[in-house]
Design an enzyme around this catalytic site. Structure first.
Site, short mmCIF file in Angstrom:
data_model
loop_
_atom_site.label_atom_id
_atom_site.label_comp_id
_atom_site.label_asym_id
_atom_site.label_seq_id
_atom_site.Cartn_x
_atom_site.Cartn_y
_atom_site.Cartn_z
CB CYS A 78 -0.95 0.03 1.19
SG CYS A 78 -1.97 -1.42 1.40
NE ARG A 85 5.72 2.10 0.13
CZ ARG A 85 5.62 1.89 1.44
NH1 ARG A 85 4.61 1.18 1.90
NH2 ARG A 85 6.50 2.38 2.28
CD1 TRP A 128 -0.81 -6.03 -2.96
CD2 TRP A 128 -1.17 -6.89 -0.93
NE1 TRP A 128 -0.44 -7.35 -3.00
CE2 TRP A 128 -0.64 -7.91 -1.77
CE3 TRP A 128 -1.46 -7.21 0.40
CZ2 TRP A 128 -0.42 -9.21 -1.32
CZ3 TRP A 128 -1.25 -8.50 0.84
CH2 TRP A 128 -0.74 -9.49 -0.01
CG ASN A 137 -0.32 2.05 3.81
OD1 ASN A 137 -1.28 2.13 3.04
ND2 ASN A 137 0.83 2.65 3.57
N GLY A 138 -1.74 -1.42 6.37
CA GLY A 138 -1.63 -2.36 7.48
C GLY A 138 -2.94 -3.07 7.77
CD GLU A 181 16.22 -14.75 -5.17
OE1 GLU A 181 16.07 -13.65 -5.74
OE2 GLU A 181 15.50 -15.11 -4.21
CE LYS A 234 14.28 -11.97 -7.50
NZ LYS A 234 13.62 -12.45 -6.27
CD GLU A 272 9.49 -12.83 -6.18
OE1 GLU A 272 9.30 -12.33 -5.07
OE2 GLU A 272 10.55 -12.66 -6.82
CG HIS A 315 16.36 -38.67 -0.88
ND1 HIS A 315 16.52 -39.94 -0.35
CD2 HIS A 315 17.62 -38.16 -0.99
CE1 HIS A 315 17.79 -40.17 -0.13
NE2 HIS A 315 18.49 -39.11 -0.51
CE LYS A 339 11.46 -3.78 -3.76
NZ LYS A 339 12.20 -4.82 -4.50
#
Length: 607
Positions: free
Chosen positions: A2, A27, A74, A98-99, A479, A483, A486, A502, A602
């Site tokens: 947000c 963000r 968001w 926000n939050g 990572e 990526k 995402e 395994h 973000k």
């Protein structure tokens, strides 16, 4: 997540409010809105989706007014619809938030029992109703907000605008960042310095529990006990030009290519090349008595922490535990008094990580924080601040912040090793020499961009992709998979190469690309053995290695990506580049929103 912008201006504020939101697009968000006051009347425009939808709405239905608030949302409570978009208006108050208000449900039920009607599914609207309720009982806005703030539980940043007081903005923060901007005859509120970069360079960061009364010619800050306090006014040093892509197609692409420079800048703060020594911002921080390190982070920062775990154990011979911040507090970890707790966060405001930091502090840990924002909450609360100097990162998928974290963590591992007497002067000189080589090696990796782009068509049609690596290359495989997930929305998983047999090897067929990170070195042969098991089952292997590695194991691969030959210490920094570029080019080929992928933010400021 947000974004908040508030302006008490001298002219029409609609345009600068939207420009502030544009600087906050990095963000992540799914709707946006703006509200202004003109002639004691609220005017509001909101829109689902991208900010361009709001700007088109404003072009068709312009707003006047010299006071206003704006928001990118968001979704947490309620779907990303126009009706749930901020600002919310209740009576004479408009609010953006926000939050999360954790106790919004009992508050909402109480207010509904009193006959108050809600028009959204958000937790934010509760705040508007509570303040409006106090004002309807006769309290002026400042007293009304002061009465409401103690009733709110959770993590939030708030900005409130009042219909009958166009010279008043009130902001508050608890667990989510909020910044005050100082102008000439006008003042501002913003989620961060970048939001206000086009308006002012003079800012103050609110501390935890602070709330602020903003007027055009004055700013009054109060702590959580309503006592007047002074917070230092600093120069933000943030330029609005940072939000420009230059000649690059996307911010993510720009930030990938900035990595040699920003890693070099970061290492300048941690290396003394002439003396062959590593250095920390607090040179007398004592590591000698520490017996265990607890590393805590989320997402990409967690994978940087995993690499750091290998380095600290190898060089310093010190036990390391690594936890996801979202799990750390809830497993009731056993922490030795006086231990070192290391927290890694790009923003320094990640809610899970910040809560974990405070838990570790309460358990008697010494706190170190690797952050990219030196004015963030984590930075201010750490005993040892380790800034990354990556510069503002706009792309939601972290790239340059990650490699700068790795650079800092490598220097930290060497520093701990030296303090514990586990590193000789010549060994320290070798580490400094190899770290100093990293930017040039990353630049050589970037030179493979066209070759990597040519491989993207092999990956783009896939539904599933696997990444394999051993040792420090295992977190790099994780990572790489993150990526790809995402920004391309392809399901991808990273595995320790030896774990394939395994269970995961059951997934292998001719439709599953397998990307293997295997620089030549002591673990190379074992990784190649695992790779050959994949090939024997029809898997399409893409090998990322150096010239020697490709010469030895490249036959049978559908593609290879050649990296420069580097020391194992800096291999994670160098091999970050091809996995970033591969994910980027696959996403571009698929036509996804590279810089603002769906459902992602973000800075995650809620748990």
């Amino acid at each position: 997540m947000c974004g908040i912008v508030g302006i008490l201006g001298r002219g029409n504020v609609a345009t600068p409010l939207v420009e502030g939101l544009q600087r906050l697009e990095y963000r992540g968000y799914d709707s946006a809105g703006i509200c202004t006051v003109e002639n004691a009347t609220f005017a509001r425009r909101r829109a689902e989706g991208k900010l361009r939808n709001l700007t088109e709405r404003l072009a068709a239905e312009p707003l006047g007014g010299t006071s206003g608030i704006a928001h990118t949302r968001w979704a947490t409570h309620g779907a990303p619809t126009e009706g749930n978009a901020h600002p919310h208006i209740v009576g004479d108050v408009a609010v953006v938030h926000n939050g999360i208000i954790e106790n919004f449900k009992p508050l909402r039920e109480m207010l509904q029992a009193e006959g108050r009607v809600f028009l959204s599914q958000t937790d934010t609207e509760v705040v508007g109703h509570l303040v409006a309720r106090e004002m309807e009982a006769g309290k002026p806005p400042i007293e009304a907000v002061a009465a409401v703030l103690p009733q709110l539980h959770g993590a939030f940043a708030l900005a409130l605008l009042f219909r009958n007081e166009p010279d008043l903005l009130i902001g508050a923060r608890l667990g989510a960042p909020l910044t005050v901007g100082y102008g000439k005859g006008e003042n501002y509120l913003g989620s961060d310095a970048l939001a206000l970069a086009g308006l002012t360079q003079e800012i103050a960061y609110l501390e935890e529990g602070d709330w602020v009364v903003v007027r055009r010619k004055s700013v009054e800050i109060f702590d959580r006990d309503n006592r007047p306090v002074t917070r230092p006014i600093v120069q933000s040093g943030v330029s609005a030009a940072l939000t420009e892509k230059g000649n690059y197609r996307h911010f993510m692409q720009k930030e990938i290519f900035e990595q040699p420079l920003v890693v070099a800048q970061t290492l300048q703060s941690y290396l003394k090349p002439l003396q062959g020594q590593v250095a920390l911002p607090i040179p007398d921080f004592d590591f000698s008595g520490i017996e265990r390190v607890q590393i805590v982070a989320c997402g990409t920062s967690f994978y940087a922490g995993m690499v750091a775990g290998y380095w600290i154990e190898k060089f310093a011979r010190l036990a390391v535990d690594i936890d996801f911040a979202s799990e750390f507090r809830y497993r009731e970890p056993v922490l030795q008094p006086g231990g070192l707790a290391l927290f890694i966060s790009q923003s320094g405001e990640t809610a899970d990580t910040l809560a974990a930091l405070r838990h570790a502090r309460a358990e008697g840990q010494r706190i170190a924080a690797v952050v990219n924002v030196p004015t963030s909450s984590m930075a201010r609360e750490a005993d040892l601040l380790l800034p990354t100097h990556a510069g503002t990162e706009i792309g939601v998928a972290s790239t340059k912040a990650f490699t700068c974290q790795l650079a800092v963590l490598a220097a930290l591992a060497a520093n701990i090793a030296r303090a514990r007497g586990k590193l000789s002067a010549s060994e320290e000189q070798d580490i400094v020499m190899h770290l100093a080589e990293a930017p040039a090696a990353m630049n050589a990796a970037l030179a493979m961009d066209d070759a990597i782009a040519a491989i993207a068509p092999l990956i783009a049609p896939a539904r599933d992709v696997l990444y394999l690596g051993r040792g420090p290359d295992y977190p790099m495989a994780l990572e790489g998979a993150l990526k790809l997930k995402e920004i391309s929305y392809i399901h991808a998983e990273g595995y320790a190469a030896g774990e394939m047999k395994h269970g995961p090897i059951a997934l292998i067929d001719e439709h599953v690309p397998v990307i293997v990170l295997a620089p030549s070195g002591p673990l190379f042969e074992k990784t190649v053995s695992n790779m050959q098991e994949v090939q024997a089952r029809g898997g399409k292997v893409i090998l990322i290695s150096d010239r020697d590695g490709i010469a030895e194991a490249g036959d049978g691969c559908v593609a290879t990506i050649e990296m420069p030959t580097v020391h194992p210490l800096i291999a994670p920094l160098v091999y970050a580049v091809p996995v970033q570029l591969l994910a980027y080019h696959v996403a571009v080929l698929k036509g996804t929103d590279v810089d603002q992928p769906r459902n992602l933010a973000k800075s995650v400021t809620v748990e």
